[in-house]
Design a protein around this motif. Structure first.
Motif, PDB file in Angstrom:
ATOM      1  N   ARG A 150      -6.126   7.451  -0.895  1.00  0.00           N
ATOM      2  CA  ARG A 150      -7.075   6.490  -1.452  1.00  0.00           C
ATOM      3  C   ARG A 150      -6.616   5.081  -1.119  1.00  0.00           C
ATOM      4  NH1 ARG A 150      -6.898   9.141  -7.403  1.00  0.00           N
ATOM      5  NH2 ARG A 150      -7.955  11.088  -6.879  1.00  0.00           N
ATOM      6  N   ALA A 151      -7.529   4.130  -1.215  1.00  0.00           N
ATOM      7  CA  ALA A 151      -7.228   2.735  -0.885  1.00  0.00           C
ATOM      8  C   ALA A 151      -6.032   2.211  -1.671  1.00  0.00           C
ATOM      9  CB  ALA A 151      -8.454   1.854  -1.123  1.00  0.00           C
ATOM     10  N   TRP A 194      -2.871  -0.448   8.512  1.00  0.00           N
ATOM     11  CA  TRP A 194      -4.168  -0.185   7.877  1.00  0.00           C
ATOM     12  C   TRP A 194      -4.990   0.778   8.735  1.00  0.00           C
ATOM     13  CZ3 TRP A 194      -6.591   0.083   3.546  1.00  0.00           C
ATOM     14  CH2 TRP A 194      -7.980   0.151   3.509  1.00  0.00           C
ATOM     15  N   PHE A 251      -2.423   2.247  -0.168  1.00  0.00           N
ATOM     16  CA  PHE A 251      -2.068   1.511   1.046  1.00  0.00           C
ATOM     17  C   PHE A 251      -0.799   0.678   0.931  1.00  0.00           C
ATOM     18  CE2 PHE A 251      -2.297  -2.257   3.824  1.00  0.00           C
ATOM     19  CZ  PHE A 251      -2.066  -1.598   5.025  1.00  0.00           C
TER      20      PHE A 251
END
Length: 180
Positions: A19-20, A49, A23
Motif C-alpha cells: 500500500r502507499a 517509487w 513507501f
C-alpha cells in the motif's frame, strides 16, 4: 474476493499487497547499500517509487506478486517476500528483500514458508526457485533452511544478464514431503 485483498497471517507477520503507506520504509530499503547489494543496488527516491509500484502492478496484472511483510507488533513494513515471475525469469520464484532492521529475527523464513505454501496451494505452482547471487550467503542459508537445493547456474533476463546466480529450487512434492 479479489486477489488484491489477499492477506496471510503468521505468528508475527501480516502478508498483504503493498500500500502507499508502505513507501517510506521501502524507500529506506532502496537507499541501504548493504540491504540492496544483491537485489540490483540502491535507488534514489524517485526511482524507488517506480520500483515500489511493480508489486501492486504484478498483483493487478498477474494475480500475484511479492507480499508486503508487516510486523504485527509494530505495524511496520519490514520487506517484500513472495511469488515473483516477471517476463523472462528463469522460473516461478519466491524471493525476499528485507529492511536491515528486520534481519536476524526469523521473519524471512516465517514469511517465505507462508508464501511458498500459498504459491503451491493457491497459484498451483509445481516448483519454487530462488535466484541467488553467488556471494549472498545469507540467502543461500535461507534457501537451505527452506529445503531448496542448489541446482546450478541460472540466467536472468536483461538488464540483469551479467549477474551470476545459482538457482535454488524444490518441487511442490518435495516441499509437502518435507513439511510432513
Amino acid at each position: 474476493m479479489s486477489r488484491l485483498d489477499t492477506q496471510i497471517e503468521t505468528q508475527r507477520l501480516l502478508l498483504r499487497v503493498q500500500r502507499a503507506e508502505d513507501f517510506e520504509y521501502f524507500a529506506e530499503l532502496q537507499q541501504d547499500e548493504e540491504a540492496c547489494r544483491f537485489i540490483g543496488g540502491t535507488a534514489p527516491r524517485a526511482a524507488a517509487w517506480r520500483k515500489f509500484l511493480q508489486m501492486p502492478g504484478a498483483w493487478a496484472v498477474q494475480g500475484f506478486g511479492m507480499f508486503a511483510v508487516i510486523e504485527k507488533s509494530s505495524g511496520q513494513w519490514v520487506g517484500n517476500i513472495g511469488p515473483w515471475h516477471p517476463e523472462g525469469w528463469p522460473g516461478t520464484e519466491v524471493g525476499w528483500a528485507l529492511r536491515r532492521a528486520a534481519w536476524g529475527k526469523g521473519y524471512a523464513f516465517e514469511a517465505a514458508v507462508a508464501s511458498i505454501d500459498w504459491a503451491f496451494d493457491t497459484l498451483g505452482w509445481t516448483e519454487v526457485i530462488h535466484s541467488i547471487d553467488l556471494d549472498n550467503v545469507g540467502s543461500q542459508e535461507l534457501a537451505k533452511r527452506l529445503g531448496s537445493r542448489n541446482r546450478g547456474r541460472g540466467q536472468l533476463p536483461a538488464p540483469f544478464e551479467d549477474v551470476v546466480i545459482d538457482i535454488w529450487a524444490q518441487s511442490r512434492e518435495e516441499w509437502r514431503a518435507r513439511k510432513r
